[in-house]
Design an enzyme around this catalytic site. Structure first.
Site, short mmCIF file in Angstrom:
data_model
loop_
_atom_site.label_atom_id
_atom_site.label_comp_id
_atom_site.label_asym_id
_atom_site.label_seq_id
_atom_site.Cartn_x
_atom_site.Cartn_y
_atom_site.Cartn_z
N CYS A 271 1.07 -1.35 0.01
CA CYS A 271 0.19 0.30 0.27
C CYS A 271 0.62 1.38 -0.24
O CYS A 271 0.91 1.81 -1.02
CB CYS A 271 -1.09 -0.20 1.41
SG CYS A 271 -1.76 -0.74 1.33
N ILE A 272 1.86 1.73 1.34
CA ILE A 272 2.40 2.77 1.43
C ILE A 272 2.70 3.16 0.63
O ILE A 272 2.81 4.43 -0.25
CB ILE A 272 2.71 2.91 2.92
CG1 ILE A 272 1.58 2.51 3.93
CG2 ILE A 272 3.13 4.35 2.77
CD1 ILE A 272 2.01 2.83 5.70
#
Length: 434
Positions: A271-272
């Site tokens: 994700c990040i």
């Protein structure tokens, strides 16, 4: 109309199809099975399907018993995408990485949709859970579906509902994490809410798929920007001779207006490191330059090089260079207590050390053998930690602070210990903060 579909989903007689049986799809499958739905799981990886058919799990925090309990009863894994014709709901949980130009790579989503298009039918709901830029569901999926003769909102129902899995976090399960859902039409939203409300405690409806898509990006951009801020603070504090972790612990005692984020050797996971750039890319279409997002990305992406510089300086202080030194990397997962190496900063650290001539080894109790990855290759297995092993390395690099590590042993037996995670607060002569 979707009345019949909603009724089937509410009665749990509808068949659920989940495409992509990884860290998102597998726990979602288990949740549907546990409440009584029949689930067909689709994956292109024959090895995964074979493992699941044997009643075994390939994800550490999901027990094989949970898989064995549903296999052959109401879970059927397959590589045969034509069986999408048997389902009432199709949930897409496939990767959305970046390409080498740090632009969105929707190939997994598009290829999956193209694979199932011939088998879509009236009175079914399709949900995309893969993180992506605002507009993907409307601009990429809807035209493909309608080109096949099905009208979205009348014949078939299309929603975006972003995943919110946090592998290894025992405080939250699939059921207890609120789930955002947006539909292409009001009828689509109604079908989406019916799809999820039997398995998720709280479903949060929003007005469109674009709102749902941007919600997911905001969640991860919030984390990326704050991690970038604290990584920059770490470097400033280091120059001042201040322990940033002590500062964070002190600031976190404030009961309002402050949320602690922690620095590290970079950011990892699915994700990040990736999601913010989906918005950066899309924003350019509107003539916007997302400076906060890109600055945080620059800082976070520079962290592995910052750590390697610390390792080089530490070895130099011992009259050694990285070239020829034996370096043990502790933890190759992207975060503590999981077996997930996607975008792990540890792997980037290992590559930089290898490029500079280090003799590498790693230890990770969650990853016994270095896994197959699309872009990273190491023919290594985890080494057991004991006094003799730790003491044989010129430098020990703590990259991921698993709870199963013996930190007393690591500290006392390391000749040189570079700590990326603030695990060691004492100012010991053999400990270097990075």
């Amino acid at each position: 109309m979707n009345t019949e579909l909603v009724s089937r989903l509410d009665r749990k007689t509808g068949v659920i199809g989940i495409v992509g049986l990884g860290y998102v799809g597998l726990p979602l499958m288990l949740r549907y099975c546990e409440v009584g739905y029949k689930v067909i799981g689709f994956d292109i990886d024959q090895d995964k399907v074979r493992t699941l058919k044997a009643g075994k799990s390939y994800i550490e925090h999901i027990s094989s018993k949970r898989v064995a309990d549903v296999i052959g009863r109401n879970f059927d894994p397959t590589t045969d995408f034509s069986r999408a014709s048997e389902v009432d709901a199709l949930i897409l949980c496939v990767p959305t990485p970046l390409n080498k130009y740090r632009e969105p790579d929707l190939s997994f989503v598009i290829n999956t949709m193209d694979s199932v298009l011939p088998y879509l039918h009236k009175s079914m709901v399709v949900s995309l859970e893969s993180t992506t830029y605002p507009g993907t569901t409307e601009e990429e999926l809807r035209p493909r579906i309608e080109k096949g003769g099905l009208t979205v909102g009348e014949d078939i129902f299309l929603v975006f509902s972003p995943e919110r899995e946090d592998p290894g976090n025992s405080n939250f399960a699939t059921r207890s994490i609120p789930k955002v859902c947006g539909g292409c039409t009001p009828a689509c939203l109604e079908a989406g809410l019916a799809l999820y409300r039997q398995v998720i405690d709280q479903v949060v409806p929003v007005s469109s798929t674009q709102v749902a898509e941007l919600t997911k990006l905001l969640e991860n951009i919030h984390r990326s920007v704050n991690i970038g801020l604290v990584n920059e603070m770490k470097m400033v504090a280091d120059k001042m001779g201040i322990d940033i972790h002590e500062v964070i612990r002190a600031a976190a005692t404030k009961p309002f207006g402050f949320v602690p984020y922690y620095p590290g050797p970079g950011i990892g996971g699915h994700c990040i490191p990736i999601d913010p750039f989906y918005l950066t890319w899309k924003a350019r279409e509107y003539g916007m330059h997302t400076r906060f997002i890109e600055l945080a990305g620059e800082i976070n992406s520079a962290m592995p090089d910052y750590v390697i510089a610390k390792v080089a300086a530490a070895l130099n202080g011992k009259s050694r260079s990285i070239n020829g030194s034996k370096v043990l990397v502790l933890g190759i997962a992207y975060k503590k207590n999981v077996d997930d190496v996607r975008e792990s900063p540890s792997v980037f650290l290992m590559e930089r050390l290898r490029e500079q001539g280090a003799k590498l080894a790693y230890s990770d109790p969650h990853i016994p053998t270095f896994p197959k990855m699309r872009e990273h290759h190491f023919n290594l297995s985890s080494v057991a930690l004991n006094a003799e092993t730790v003491g044989s390395f010129d430098c020990v690099l703590l990259a991921t602070d698993h709870d199963r590590f013996d930190y007393d042993l690591i500290k006392t037996k390391s000749r040189l210990l570079v700590d990326c995670r603030g695990r060691f607060s004492e100012r010991d002569s053999n400990v270097i903060k990075a």
